[in-house]
Design an enzyme around this catalytic site. Sequence first.
Site, short mmCIF file in Angstrom:
data_model
loop_
_atom_site.label_atom_id
_atom_site.label_comp_id
_atom_site.label_asym_id
_atom_site.label_seq_id
_atom_site.Cartn_x
_atom_site.Cartn_y
_atom_site.Cartn_z
N TRP B 341 0.69 -1.16 0.14
CA TRP B 341 -0.16 -0.06 -0.33
C TRP B 341 0.67 0.97 0.00
CZ3 TRP B 341 -0.44 3.41 4.96
CH2 TRP B 341 -1.32 4.80 3.50
N HIS B 342 1.55 0.40 0.57
CA HIS B 342 2.61 2.41 0.87
C HIS B 342 3.30 2.91 -0.79
CE1 HIS B 342 3.52 3.81 4.72
NE2 HIS B 342 3.20 2.95 5.54
N GLY B 343 3.58 1.48 -1.54
CA GLY B 343 4.11 1.91 -2.64
C GLY B 343 4.88 0.36 -2.78
#
Lengths: 79, 415
Positions: B341-343
């Site tokens: 989700w963060h990347g």
Amino acid sequence: MTTETMVLNILEDITGAENLAAELNTDLFDEGILDSLASVQLLVELENQCGVAVPISEFDRSEWGTPQQIIDQVTQLQN
Amino acid sequence: MVSWLNSFPYLTPYEKPFYFILIALFFIPSIIYSLKGKRLTGYQAFLTLFFLWISFAGPNKTQGLALIGYLIWQVVVSKLYFNYRQQANQSGWFYLSVLLSIVPMFLIKLLPIFTQQAPLVNHGQPLFYFLGYSYLTFKSVQVIMETRDGQIKELKIKDYVNFLVFFPTISAGPIDRFRRFTTNYYQHPDHDTYVKLLGKGINYIFLGILYKFIIGYLLGSLLLPVIQNEALNGSMLFLGSLGYMYVYSFYLFFDFAGYSLFAVGVSYLLGYETPMNFNKPFIAQNIKDFWNRWHMSLSFWFRDYVYMRLMFTLIKKKVFKSRIVASNIGYFALFLIMGVWHGLTWYYIAYGLFHATAICVNDAWLRYKKKHKGQLPSNHWTKALAIFITFNTVCFSLLIFSGFFDLVIKQFFTI
């Protein structure tokens, strides 16, 4: 078996805690007796043994935090 | 009129002092009414439009359009699912709705990978991108899950959109809960409660200024580049990295906790009790305790909507014989999703896996402690040791998160 003994038995089975009947108002999360995993186990057992299905989003720690609160919630759901 | 429009102050939330001046001025009528224990609903709707305009119009117009498209999409998905859920409750439709709700986020994250160097439409940002898209996705998914649980008994489009676009928290949370938020919307706090909220809110905003604009600025903008340079270009790789680790960890905390204080403080001024995001995370005594104190609205979201649901299914269907195995798999799933989700970058995923490992070790230790109850020492010293170990583990994880190792690798291992 009354709801109270049933709930207390389930809780003691899952957490390994002893004699919760004497600690009905202890906050189980603060004391580290219940955590996420144990609460899921609790919900599964409540469904199996007491026939009450509690959705996870109903399980609010401030309303399901002590043995007494859990007993009350289950009693309410049974009726 | 035209020249006034040209000088219109377009700002991302809490970016500059001027944003706070606008809040102070424009909030006055709302605060006066709130002191009477009533919500000035129409005026607050105007405030929402006004502050969204500041952040999502002008130079950010493409983001504004993406936001509108996103809202329409989510309204359609959640309404269709809500109407379906009133008649039936099949898992397939539930999973499909969750998937559809996550589709915009996937597109925003994945499109840049597939279109690599293709012209990015949104001012260098991927198509459909707008500030805060992932936080809005958490809220959208939550509504579908609680609809399935039968907890959301009424889903008005107005309430749902209001919940999503609540401007104090739109850019980076905290992630509120639909039922809690809507209760606040319909039941404005009474006079006495509001007076307390107002005091706390103003206090939080000033504390946020100290955290983000003073301490965060000193650590992140002044100190961090110096240390980074020292570590990468100087002769002190180890000590420099260690320094970078601690300074970055504190910078991240003060920057994000500062922002969160703004978001919560401004919500309070409007009569909404948005949940807090941080609770002294660096004095946590173990990793579990840390996640109950760090970015709380996110970790509670993952706990309630990913981990617990997954565990419920795994335990009920007895997929694994051992509950410990099931639990550890649940942790890896949770933290892997959090990392992704963060990347989609290697160090975010490594950060997720590191935390999953740490929490499994933590659990094993807690089980060992339970077994040997009374045999292990427990005093101020062991407590201090626990805090010390947790703090350093967490700081190391944040060093991974910072992308520092990516710089190190590029500096020392490429031609």
